[in-house]
Scaffold this motif. Sequence first.
Motif, PDB file in Angstrom:
ATOM      1  N   PHE A  49      51.138  51.232   2.893  1.00 35.32           N
ATOM      2  CA  PHE A  49      51.998  50.699   2.049  1.00 35.32           C
ATOM      3  C   PHE A  49      51.718  49.113   1.317  1.00 35.32           C
ATOM      4  CE2 PHE A  49      53.170  53.891   5.167  1.00 35.32           C
ATOM      5  CZ  PHE A  49      53.590  54.822   4.402  1.00 35.32           C
ATOM      6  N   GLY A  50      50.521  48.897   0.509  1.00 32.33           N
ATOM      7  CA  GLY A  50      50.078  48.069   0.074  1.00 32.33           C
ATOM      8  C   GLY A  50      50.128  46.485   0.496  1.00 32.33           C
ATOM      9  N   SER A  51      50.238  46.641   2.394  1.00 32.31           N
ATOM     10  CA  SER A  51      49.955  45.622   3.089  1.00 32.31           C
ATOM     11  C   SER A  51      48.067  45.780   3.490  1.00 32.31           C
ATOM     12  CB  SER A  51      50.996  45.722   4.199  1.00 32.31           C
ATOM     13  OG  SER A  51      52.294  45.264   3.144  1.00 32.31           O
ATOM     14  N   PHE A  52      47.746  44.657   4.142  1.00 30.94           N
ATOM     15  CA  PHE A  52      46.271  44.931   4.651  1.00 30.94           C
ATOM     16  C   PHE A  52      47.112  44.670   5.570  1.00 30.94           C
ATOM     17  CE2 PHE A  52      42.767  42.894   6.073  1.00 30.94           C
ATOM     18  CZ  PHE A  52      41.579  43.491   6.143  1.00 30.94           C
ATOM     19  N   ALA A  53      45.648  45.895   6.888  1.00 31.37           N
ATOM     20  CA  ALA A  53      45.639  45.699   8.108  1.00 31.37           C
ATOM     21  C   ALA A  53      44.761  45.644   8.131  1.00 31.37           C
ATOM     22  CB  ALA A  53      45.849  46.849   8.521  1.00 31.37           C
TER      23      ALA A  53
END
Length: 468
Positions: free
Chosen positions: A17-21
């Motif tokens: 969802f667009g965020s780096f994990a």
Amino acid sequence: MVPGSNPWAYAYAGHQFGSFAGQLGDGRAISLGEVVNTRGRRWELQLKGAGMTPYSRFADGYAVLRSSIREFLCSEAMFHLGIPTTRALALIGSSRIVQREQDESGAIVCRLAPSWIRLGNFELFYATGDSENLQKLADYAITMHFPEIQPPDGSVDGPQTGKYTQLLERVVAKTAEMIAHWQAYGVMNTDNFSILGLTIDYGPFQFLDGYDPDYVCNKSDFTGMYAFSEQPEVGLRNMVKFATAISPLIIQECGGDREKASGELRPALNQYSSILSDRYGRLMAKKIGLATYKETDLQDVIYPLLTIIAKEAVDYTLFFRSLSQFSIASTDALYPTEACSRTGPTEPRLIIAQAKPSLGAALQPWLEIYRKRLLEDISGPDESCPLVTASREAERRKQMDSINPRYILRNHLAQTVIEAAEVGNYAEVNELLNVLSRPFEDGSIQEQERWGGAVPDWAAGVKCSCSS
């Protein structure tokens, strides 16, 4: 541990969802090893749902029966549709009770692929600055899965870019090919991508029912980032992330010259859109019965049709399957060659049109465009006045029925067999699998009624989560 195996699990990073994990990884997938079949094909066998791995974090590593059935059935359905995918070898029910939203039966899927390496494996090493393992992984991928890649040898006919740029080019091309198939068949599945352009994982996947480009099947996707129409852009974003991850290797290969490396990266990424558009256009041309494809077909014929069926919320699969029944000729006669008549009925003999009377009227202008394009397709460059014979019509219909499925794995069908399996009846899972393994055949009347019909009202709009 399975006797004779040397199991491992994958660590990977990625963007959700667009965020780096920074640490995702196979929390419930364990690879047992590799086998080479009699045709020399390499397969990596993996158990999904067998228990904790080093990357399970706070999860138990198990899988529930409902999600395992969905993965088992859909990966095989996709394969028989001709969509690049991983495969399912076996589904094993378990006596273990797994706690999710409620207590559920557990299960294990044995799945296989030439490799389970993802883009996120490269992103992990890039994010942690582990250049040594980044290069080892890239070299391994080239050796095992892209052996045709060779470093430049200075010859005119030889490779003109470094091997890591060539790796990027091939991953981009395979990904574009996969996305084109998703879009042509109405498939929603946007996960952490395989480097081999294979559909990987079947959590919140779905085939489109009523055609809606903005439909979101993942009930956790509140912003619509992974809507059906967004999948091509998601694929491109993932390619940019992959290019970023291997950029240190390309820079190194360019002797530290960042400008030169950038000059190699841009063309490799730019090919994504052109490959996707071309492959998608060709697939859609086949779906509407064209033996030839022109670049203008997308804008002139295909997109106008999709606009109509979106407005009418027409069932995507049923519509294209029934479109083969459209007749170019008036009644069953031939167009007389002397007059080169273009007159004839314009009302399509479509099952779906009978169910939605408004569609027939909405299609009228498009049908004339379609008729003219079919006639042009038949005529070719040397036949200005084509003879529309019954055999030509039959040939077109046969082609269309060989690419437009009668059967797909709809959510309500999956739910039906899941509920049966949860009380110990696996016969319906096998019955549905049998139908999905021959998706282009009409089958019996009973099969059509049970597995090939429209979505019932109770199942409309059903969405899934990552654990579904």
